[in-house]
Every structure is written in structure tokens, then in C-alpha cells.
Design a protein around this motif. Sequence first.
Motif, PDB file in Angstrom:
ATOM      1  N   GLN A 175       0.831  -1.206   0.000  1.00 57.70           N
ATOM      2  CA  GLN A 175       0.000   0.000   0.000  1.00 57.70           C
ATOM      3  C   GLN A 175       0.874   1.268   0.000  1.00 57.70           C
ATOM      4  OE1 GLN A 175      -2.725   0.213   3.298  1.00 57.70           O
ATOM      5  NE2 GLN A 175      -3.657   2.128   2.590  1.00 57.70           N
ATOM      6  N   LEU A 176       1.986   1.211   0.760  1.00 60.42           N
ATOM      7  CA  LEU A 176       2.900   2.350   0.824  1.00 60.42           C
ATOM      8  C   LEU A 176       3.498   2.636  -0.554  1.00 60.42           C
ATOM      9  CD1 LEU A 176       4.596   4.479   2.319  1.00 60.42           C
ATOM     10  CD2 LEU A 176       6.224   2.650   2.856  1.00 60.42           C
ATOM     11  N   PHE A 177       3.976   1.588  -1.228  1.00 59.97           N
ATOM     12  CA  PHE A 177       4.566   1.780  -2.545  1.00 59.97           C
ATOM     13  C   PHE A 177       3.533   2.246  -3.568  1.00 59.97           C
ATOM     14  CE2 PHE A 177       8.230  -0.584  -0.959  1.00 59.97           C
ATOM     15  CZ  PHE A 177       9.278   0.082  -1.606  1.00 59.97           C
ATOM     16  N   LYS A 178       2.314   1.796  -3.414  1.00 61.18           N
ATOM     17  CA  LYS A 178       1.257   2.261  -4.323  1.00 61.18           C
ATOM     18  C   LYS A 178       0.990   3.750  -4.117  1.00 61.18           C
ATOM     19  CE  LYS A 178      -3.445   1.210  -5.833  1.00 61.18           C
ATOM     20  NZ  LYS A 178      -3.845   2.619  -5.902  1.00 61.18           N
ATOM     21  N   SER A 179       0.989   4.174  -2.845  1.00 62.99           N
ATOM     22  CA  SER A 179       0.782   5.595  -2.547  1.00 62.99           C
ATOM     23  C   SER A 179       1.923   6.445  -3.109  1.00 62.99           C
ATOM     24  CB  SER A 179       0.676   5.812  -1.041  1.00 62.99           C
ATOM     25  OG  SER A 179      -0.400   5.099  -0.502  1.00 62.99           O
ATOM     26  N   ILE A 180       3.152   5.938  -2.924  1.00 60.90           N
ATOM     27  CA  ILE A 180       4.312   6.666  -3.451  1.00 60.90           C
ATOM     28  C   ILE A 180       4.252   6.736  -4.975  1.00 60.90           C
ATOM     29  CG2 ILE A 180       6.823   6.627  -3.685  1.00 60.90           C
ATOM     30  CD1 ILE A 180       6.961   5.350  -0.912  1.00 60.90           C
ATOM     31  N   SER A 181       3.851   5.611  -5.607  1.00 54.72           N
ATOM     32  CA  SER A 181       3.760   5.567  -7.060  1.00 54.72           C
ATOM     33  C   SER A 181       2.705   6.533  -7.571  1.00 54.72           C
ATOM     34  CB  SER A 181       3.441   4.141  -7.515  1.00 54.72           C
ATOM     35  OG  SER A 181       3.277   4.089  -8.907  1.00 54.72           O
ATOM     36  N   ASP A 182       1.553   6.582  -6.897  1.00 52.04           N
ATOM     37  CA  ASP A 182       0.482   7.504  -7.300  1.00 52.04           C
ATOM     38  C   ASP A 182       0.943   8.962  -7.165  1.00 52.04           C
ATOM     39  OD1 ASP A 182      -1.119   5.364  -7.856  1.00 52.04           O
ATOM     40  OD2 ASP A 182      -2.237   5.454  -5.954  1.00 52.04           O
ATOM     41  N   GLU A 183       1.632   9.239  -6.058  1.00 52.76           N
ATOM     42  CA  GLU A 183       2.107  10.600  -5.827  1.00 52.76           C
ATOM     43  C   GLU A 183       3.148  10.999  -6.874  1.00 52.76           C
ATOM     44  OE1 GLU A 183       2.025  14.199  -3.592  1.00 52.76           O
ATOM     45  OE2 GLU A 183       0.739  12.414  -3.612  1.00 52.76           O
ATOM     46  N   ASN A 184       4.038  10.064  -7.182  1.00 49.99           N
ATOM     47  CA  ASN A 184       5.058  10.328  -8.200  1.00 49.99           C
ATOM     48  C   ASN A 184       4.421  10.559  -9.567  1.00 49.99           C
ATOM     49  OD1 ASN A 184       7.972  10.315  -9.005  1.00 49.99           O
ATOM     50  ND2 ASN A 184       7.244   8.625 -10.287  1.00 49.99           N
ATOM     51  N   GLU A 185       3.373   9.819  -9.866  1.00 44.07           N
ATOM     52  CA  GLU A 185       2.673   9.981 -11.137  1.00 44.07           C
ATOM     53  C   GLU A 185       1.998  11.341 -11.226  1.00 44.07           C
ATOM     54  OE1 GLU A 185      -0.775   7.717 -13.771  1.00 44.07           O
ATOM     55  OE2 GLU A 185       0.128   6.712 -12.050  1.00 44.07           O
ATOM     56  N   ARG A 186       1.439  11.805 -10.083  1.00 45.54           N
ATOM     57  CA  ARG A 186       0.823  13.131 -10.076  1.00 45.54           C
ATOM     58  C   ARG A 186       1.867  14.216 -10.328  1.00 45.54           C
ATOM     59  NH1 ARG A 186      -2.712  10.897  -6.135  1.00 45.54           N
ATOM     60  NH2 ARG A 186      -1.247  11.353  -4.430  1.00 45.54           N
ATOM     61  N   TYR A 187       3.019  14.091  -9.646  1.00 47.32           N
ATOM     62  CA  TYR A 187       4.095  15.062  -9.861  1.00 47.32           C
ATOM     63  C   TYR A 187       4.562  15.055 -11.319  1.00 47.32           C
ATOM     64  CZ  TYR A 187       4.642  15.815  -4.819  1.00 47.32           C
ATOM     65  OH  TYR A 187       4.449  16.153  -3.506  1.00 47.32           O
ATOM     66  N   SER A 188       4.669  13.841 -11.881  1.00 43.50           N
ATOM     67  CA  SER A 188       5.105  13.726 -13.263  1.00 43.50           C
ATOM     68  C   SER A 188       4.093  14.364 -14.219  1.00 43.50           C
ATOM     69  CB  SER A 188       5.313  12.254 -13.638  1.00 43.50           C
ATOM     70  OG  SER A 188       5.707  12.120 -14.979  1.00 43.50           O
ATOM     71  N   SER A 189       2.803  14.193 -13.934  1.00 47.62           N
ATOM     72  CA  SER A 189       1.756  14.783 -14.770  1.00 47.62           C
ATOM     73  C   SER A 189       1.819  16.310 -14.726  1.00 47.62           C
ATOM     74  CB  SER A 189       0.375  14.305 -14.317  1.00 47.62           C
ATOM     75  OG  SER A 189       0.262  12.910 -14.458  1.00 47.62           O
ATOM     76  N   VAL A 190       2.019  16.842 -13.516  1.00 48.44           N
ATOM     77  CA  VAL A 190       2.143  18.293 -13.374  1.00 48.44           C
ATOM     78  C   VAL A 190       3.365  18.796 -14.146  1.00 48.44           C
ATOM     79  CG1 VAL A 190       2.573  20.168 -11.746  1.00 48.44           C
ATOM     80  CG2 VAL A 190       0.943  18.360 -11.162  1.00 48.44           C
ATOM     81  N   PHE A 191       4.482  18.081 -14.011  1.00 45.66           N
ATOM     82  CA  PHE A 191       5.733  18.454 -14.663  1.00 45.66           C
ATOM     83  C   PHE A 191       5.566  18.499 -16.184  1.00 45.66           C
ATOM     84  CE2 PHE A 191       9.965  17.270 -16.369  1.00 45.66           C
ATOM     85  CZ  PHE A 191      10.723  18.291 -15.820  1.00 45.66           C
ATOM     86  N   GLU A 192       4.876  17.490 -16.737  1.00 42.40           N
ATOM     87  CA  GLU A 192       4.693  17.417 -18.178  1.00 42.40           C
ATOM     88  C   GLU A 192       3.619  18.380 -18.679  1.00 42.40           C
ATOM     89  OE1 GLU A 192       6.496  16.005 -20.295  1.00 42.40           O
ATOM     90  OE2 GLU A 192       7.716  14.697 -19.043  1.00 42.40           O
ATOM     91  N   SER A 193       2.687  18.785 -17.791  1.00 47.05           N
ATOM     92  CA  SER A 193       1.575  19.646 -18.207  1.00 47.05           C
ATOM     93  C   SER A 193       1.910  21.128 -18.145  1.00 47.05           C
ATOM     94  CB  SER A 193       0.350  19.376 -17.328  1.00 47.05           C
ATOM     95  OG  SER A 193      -0.051  18.023 -17.430  1.00 47.05           O
TER      96      SER A 193
END
Length: 447
Positions: A22-40
Motif C-alpha cells: 500500500q505504501l509503494f502504491k501511494s508513493i507511485s500515485d504521488e510520483n505519477e501526479r508530480y510527473s503529470s504536473v511536470f509534463e503539463s
Amino acid sequence: MHEFVKRVSQKVSKLSPSQVEQLFKSISDENERYSSVFESLSIGLVIVDKSFHLMLCNKAAERYVPLKIRPDDTKTENLPFWQMIEDEDIAAFIQKCCVQDLTNVCSEFTVPTSGGSVRFITVTLVPLVRRFNAEGTIITIADNTEKRNQDVLLHRMESLASLTNLAASVAHEIKNPLGAISIHIQLIQKALKKAREKDGILPDEKFVEKYLDVVNEEIDNLNKIVVDFLFAVRPISANLELLSPDKLLLQFAQFFKPEFEQNNIELVLDLCKTCPRILIDNKLFRDVITNIVQNSIAAIKERVSADETNSNSFKGSFSITSTVKNDRYVVTLSDNGIGMTEKTVSHIFEPYYTTKPNGTGLGMTMVYKIIKEFRGEITVNSTRGKGSSFIITLPVPQTDTLLLAHSSENKNPPAVTDIGIGSNTITKNAGKGITEIGGSHENEAEK
């Protein structure tokens, strides 16, 4: 989220497999959000390490800066970021910042688009700080095209606002020819009417032609006034780019080399040590220099003819000097030709004013309009029998000015570059070494 991950990571050994998952899933989701913001982001972002090797690059940066190698290519691992950039000016700027360890600096550039237009971008470098230590550099690329276009539009609207007074003066000029035409047509009508009322015999042919000649002359005057007005109000279509004017002046010197040789004129260049890039149109800037050079050559040839009549020895000379003063780029073009009278100097930029038998009187008017389109100024100093100087002043963009203030290049004295024109020379300030163009060294310079 960052603090939560930090606390949980300290107790990861006590977590159950499901909790770790669950921890790694949360970290992965958070990283994906940051990546989306970075690319947008609409602003381009490039993250590089201390050696300027690429770490991250978003889509906006790839759109704004033409790259020779894509960021996801394996070749980028051992390449500094500037070697990935296709544009030479941007690559040189980033390399300079790396070599000289410059941070918190920015500069503006123009890059061509696929549609054939030009995009204005500002490249800014700031340090990437982690735990109070600089671990790399953040490069931001902002698109300023719309702002620049708005500035150009505003400048042209201000120019159009000044047409009110011009239109009023043109209306005043038109009244006189119209009045003369009206009077002479009335005289012709009266003469014809009187002849028909008496014996029907028309007036003498010369009598009618006399009035018609005046009418035709005034119609020509009207046409000239209208053409002058249209020429004065017609906007200059300038494709402004950030270019080095000194580099263009050197190219022009090579272009005019045969003509100077043919007329035995010495050409001397003394260019500024560190030339900024300014907003100009390459073709229009060339037109300005061409008009002034051609006028100077004609003035020198006229003085040569005068001195030959007086049996005096005379050698023609034309010089181009550039410098930067108070955020303004100043280029002076001088000749030792026949010079101009005060009357000619005061009217030189007016449409259709010329002292040449076959001149159109439009060349210097176009020069004036082009310099004004560049938001610059042009003045003339001339003495009859001694020569003339044209002083062109153009604004330096603020971003380039800031960068020059951080540069350490001014500590190094300039060397000299000589461009030979037959037995003559062109002298300019250069970076390092001595280059001669002309004579026995011409082939080396062309390389």
C-alpha cells in the motif's frame, strides 16, 4: 505526503507485506501526479546535474528548444545538455553558463518554427538546491512570442496615431493644386461659353492649351503628394529576430569588398568587444547598410573627381564603428566623401528629396523608416568637402544586458582581426587570435 513517506520509511521493517504494498502504491500515485504536473506545465523545464548532464526534461522544453537528440535517447547519458541542442546560440549560452559557473542569469533567443515564423523564448538558469547544497541547475524556457507581438503591434499603433498631423498637412498641400485646377477649368469654361454665345468660334488653340497645361501640371503635383503620403504611411513588414549586428556587419564587409577594391577605398571596421544580440530584421538591416554604403561610395567618387580637377592626391575611406553605451547599441558609418550642405542634411530623410540627377529620393526615407521600426534612432553629421557620418542607435534587450553584467569576458583584452581589401584593411575587435582576409591569407579566412 513527503513527511508521511519519511516517517513511514523509518518503520518499514515493522510493516506487513500488505502495508508495504500500500505504501509503494501511494508513493507511485504521488510520483505519477508530480510527473503529470511536470509534463503539463506550459513553461519548459530542464533539470541537469553539476556536469550539465540531463536528468529531466518536459514536453514544453522539447517544443521550445530544437534538440538534435531526444531526451529518452541512450546517447544523452554522457553528453552535456548543450550538445543536444540544435540552435547554436542557445547551446553556446548554456555552455558558457556551465564553464563560467553562472547562475541566476537569463537571455532571450529567437528560434524558427515549422510554420516559418519566429518564436521568442527566454532561457533562465537557477541553481537546484537540496539540503542547502547546489546539486545541479534548473533551466526554464518561457515562450514570450505573444508578448513580443503585442509590443510590436502597440509600437505600430503609436506610429499610426502620429498620422493625424501628417494627414492634416497633406490635406493642406492638396488644397492649393485643387484650387489652381478649379480656377483654370472655370476660365476655360467661361471662354468656351462666351465663344458659343457670340459667333460659335472657339478661342485660339494656344489659349486653351495654356490653361490645360497648368491643369495637367497641378494634377501631377497632386499625384506626387498622394504617392508621398502613401509611402510615408505604408508600414514596414519586419520579421524581428535576436541577431548579432556585428556578425552581420562582417558579412556585409565581405559582400562590399569587390566594390571597395574597384574604387580604391579603404574600409576600416572597429567593432565592440562583446556584441549583444538585438531585435532586427536581417534583410532590412542589410538594406540600411546598403543604402548608406552606396551613398558614401558616390560621395567619395565625387570628391575624387573634384580633387583630380585640383590636382590634389586623395584616398577614399569608409569606416564602421560599433559600441554599447547605456543599454544602447551604437553603430557609426563614416566616409571622407564630398559631404553635404546643411540644407541637404535637414531634408535627407524626406521622401523624394535627392541631390542626384537620377536619384529617386526614397532610399534614405526607407532607411529612416526601418530604423524607427527597430525602435532606434538615426542622426547625420556632415561637413561639405570633408565627409559624412551616420549614427544608428538601437536598444539592447534587457535580458542580454543582465547576462553581460555577469560575464567575465570583459576582463580579457580583445585581439585584432584584419580583413584585407587589396592593399587596404578592415580592422575589428575579435575574441582570440588574428585573422586576415584578402591577399595571401584569403583562403584561410574563408575556411
